[in-house]
Scaffold this active site. Structure first.
Site, PDB file in Angstrom:
ATOM      1  N   TYR A   1       4.527 -32.781 -61.459  1.00 14.21           N
ATOM      2  CA  TYR A   1       5.911 -32.344 -61.658  1.00 14.21           C
ATOM      3  C   TYR A   1       6.403 -32.593 -63.084  1.00 14.21           C
ATOM      4  O   TYR A   1       7.542 -32.278 -63.400  1.00 14.21           O
ATOM      5  CB  TYR A   1       6.837 -33.074 -60.683  1.00 14.21           C
ATOM      6  CG  TYR A   1       6.826 -32.513 -59.280  1.00 14.21           C
ATOM      7  CD1 TYR A   1       5.691 -32.586 -58.481  1.00 14.21           C
ATOM      8  CD2 TYR A   1       7.962 -31.918 -58.738  1.00 14.21           C
ATOM      9  CE1 TYR A   1       5.676 -32.085 -57.187  1.00 14.21           C
ATOM     10  CE2 TYR A   1       7.956 -31.413 -57.444  1.00 14.21           C
ATOM     11  CZ  TYR A   1       6.815 -31.505 -56.677  1.00 14.21           C
ATOM     12  OH  TYR A   1       6.812 -31.009 -55.400  1.00 14.21           O
TER      13      TYR A   1
ATOM     14  N   ASP B   1       5.366 -35.071 -51.779  1.00  9.75           N
ATOM     15  CA  ASP B   1       6.130 -33.888 -51.380  1.00  9.75           C
ATOM     16  C   ASP B   1       5.537 -33.295 -50.115  1.00  9.75           C
ATOM     17  O   ASP B   1       6.251 -33.006 -49.141  1.00  9.75           O
ATOM     18  CB  ASP B   1       6.100 -32.871 -52.529  1.00  9.75           C
ATOM     19  CG  ASP B   1       6.806 -31.587 -52.158  1.00  9.75           C
ATOM     20  OD1 ASP B   1       7.940 -31.674 -51.647  1.00  9.75           O
ATOM     21  OD2 ASP B   1       6.220 -30.501 -52.361  1.00  9.75           O
TER      22      ASP B   1
HETATM   23  C1  IPM Z   1      11.633 -31.625 -52.142  1.00 11.14           C
HETATM   24  C2  IPM Z   1      11.564 -30.202 -52.577  1.00 11.14           C
HETATM   25  C3  IPM Z   1      11.537 -30.161 -54.095  1.00 11.14           C
HETATM   26  C4  IPM Z   1      10.285 -30.880 -54.539  1.00 11.14           C
HETATM   27  C5  IPM Z   1      11.611 -28.774 -54.710  1.00 11.14           C
HETATM   28  C6  IPM Z   1      12.760 -27.969 -54.186  1.00 11.14           C
HETATM   29  C7  IPM Z   1      11.631 -28.852 -56.219  1.00 11.14           C
HETATM   30  O1  IPM Z   1      10.477 -29.551 -52.006  1.00 11.14           O
HETATM   31  O2  IPM Z   1      12.570 -32.335 -52.540  1.00 11.14           O
HETATM   32  O3  IPM Z   1      10.751 -32.052 -51.384  1.00 11.14           O
HETATM   33  O4  IPM Z   1       9.198 -30.287 -54.587  1.00 11.14           O
HETATM   34  O5  IPM Z   1      10.386 -32.062 -54.861  1.00 11.14           O
HETATM   35 MN    MN Z   2       9.401 -30.773 -50.580  1.00 11.89          MN
END
Ligand code: IPM
Ligand code: MN
Length: 367
Positions: free
Chosen positions: A156, A262
């Site tokens: 990320y 995630d």
């Molecule tokens: C989460 C969501 C987010 C992430 C997205 C919307 C950026 O899936 O909070 O789990 O991947 O962190």
């Molecule tokens: Mn997510």
């Protein structure tokens, strides 16, 4: 852009503790069902604030898809500066089919995580009595774990790029960034949490293939766990998926990198009743700024406005928020109210949820 909303009244003045505790909470209702579920969460927070003698000042900020489509702004610096001054942030959800993917995710959610140094994403998964999880043979007693997801690094972090775009040799890379300091602070938080819970910490990674990052995570986790005096388990992420379905009782606190966390946390939500009940806290454990609390689900545009959004995830996120603010009794009240409502058969309508939660809170207070 910001409206100063009402301020809850504190209950009895706390003669022995001086002035009542007061918190400024930024409310970002966002898009889709976000405003509907956070409205319920706010009411619940207001109710327990009165009972536990603290004051909440809500400030609402209209960020999200509608704001972006109307103004071209995702997160203006001036708003970010105001958000930094809040004690906590309660966020509904952002996203809309009208906005290209990535704009709000990167521009708002990931930017907040980076700017406010929200390096832990805390995602509890608890199967509550009366709730049908995805696996019929799971018992509530066996499914109560927390995912501590590293929230600012890994895949990320935004490292990578595209070259030779539009040609047959176009190449795209996403690099996973893992720093010793970033991994260590995350594992340290997880180890502390495990020692306050059942004392079991599991590192989830893929050390057999992701040799560089995996090695850094493994060495760091081993050192931190040894320093904290708790045993460290390990599972590869693929095996962890299998164990979560097959034998979830083995997990207490899972610590893992950003993308694995995630993915695993959606599995955790499915096992415990669905995305509607899953809370999260994007924490700055060092408290150099406010933390952000949001339900795991997105804006659910398909059911927005139908009055059928489940506010449990938002209320449980507010419970995490109150705990982080140092109001554990108020937090426990919200948690218990959600359990009570789920235990007697969750209502389908958001307004019925609202009524049932207020009723449960009143009963808890013995009124
Ligand atoms: C989460 C969501 C987010 C992430 C997205 C919307 C950026 O899936 O909070 O789990 O991947 O962190
Ligand atoms: Mn997510």
């Amino acid at each position: 852009m910001t409206t100063e909303d009402h301020v809850t009244e504190a209950g009895d003045p706390l003669a022995d503790r001086g002035r009542p505790r007061a918190y400024t909470i930024a409310h970002l209702p966002g898009d889709g069902i976000g405003p509907e579920v956070t409205a319920v969460a706010r009411e619940c927070v207001d109710a327990v604030a009165v009972r536990h003698g603290f004051v909440v000042e809500w400030r609402t900020y209209t960020l999200g898809a509608q704001h972006y489509l109307g103004t071209g702004e995702v997160l203006p610096d001036t708003v970010l500066d105001e958000l930094r001054k809040a004690d906590a942030i309660l966020l509904g959800a952002v996203g809309s089919p009208e906005v290209p993917p990535g704009v709000l995710e990167r521009g708002l959610l990931l930017r907040l995580r980076a700017e406010l140094d929200l390096y832990v994403n805390l995602r509890p998964s608890k199967l509550r009595p009366g709730v049908a999880g995805a696996v019929a043979r799971h018992h509530a007693a066996d499914l109560d774990f927390v995912i501590v997801r590293e929230n600012t690094e890994g895949l990320y972090a935004g490292a990578g790029g595209t070259v030779h775009r539009g040609t047959a040799f176009e190449s795209a890379t996403e690099e996973s960034l893992n720093t010793r300091a970033g991994v260590e602070r995350c594992v340290r938080y997880a180890a502390g949490l495990a020692s306050r819970r059942r004392g079991r910490l599991t590192l989830v990674h893929k050390t057999n293939v992701l040799a560089h990052a995996g090695d850094l995570w493994r060495r760091t986790a081993e050192e931190v766990a040894a320093g904290a005096g708790i045993p460290l388990d390990y599972a590869h992420v693929d095996a962890a998926c299998l164990y979560l379905v097959d034998d979830p009782a083995r997990f207490d606190v899972i610590v893992t990198d950003n993308l694995f966390g995630d993915i695993l946390s959606d599995l955790g939500a499915a096992l415990t009743g669905g995305l509607g009940v899953a809370p999260s806290g994007n924490l700055n454990p060092d408290r150099t700024g406010p933390s952000v609390f949001e339900p795991v689900h997105g804006s659910a545009p398909d059911i927005a406005g139908t009055g059928r959004a489940n506010p449990a995830g938002a209320v449980l996120s507010a419970a995490l928020m109150l705990d982080h603010l140092g109001e554990p009794e108020a937090s426990a009240d919200l948690d218990a109210a959600v359990s009570a409502v789920l235990g007697s058969g969750a209502p389908a309508a958001t307004s019925d949820w609202d009524d049932a939660l207020q009723q449960a809170l009143t009963e808890e207070a013995g009124v």
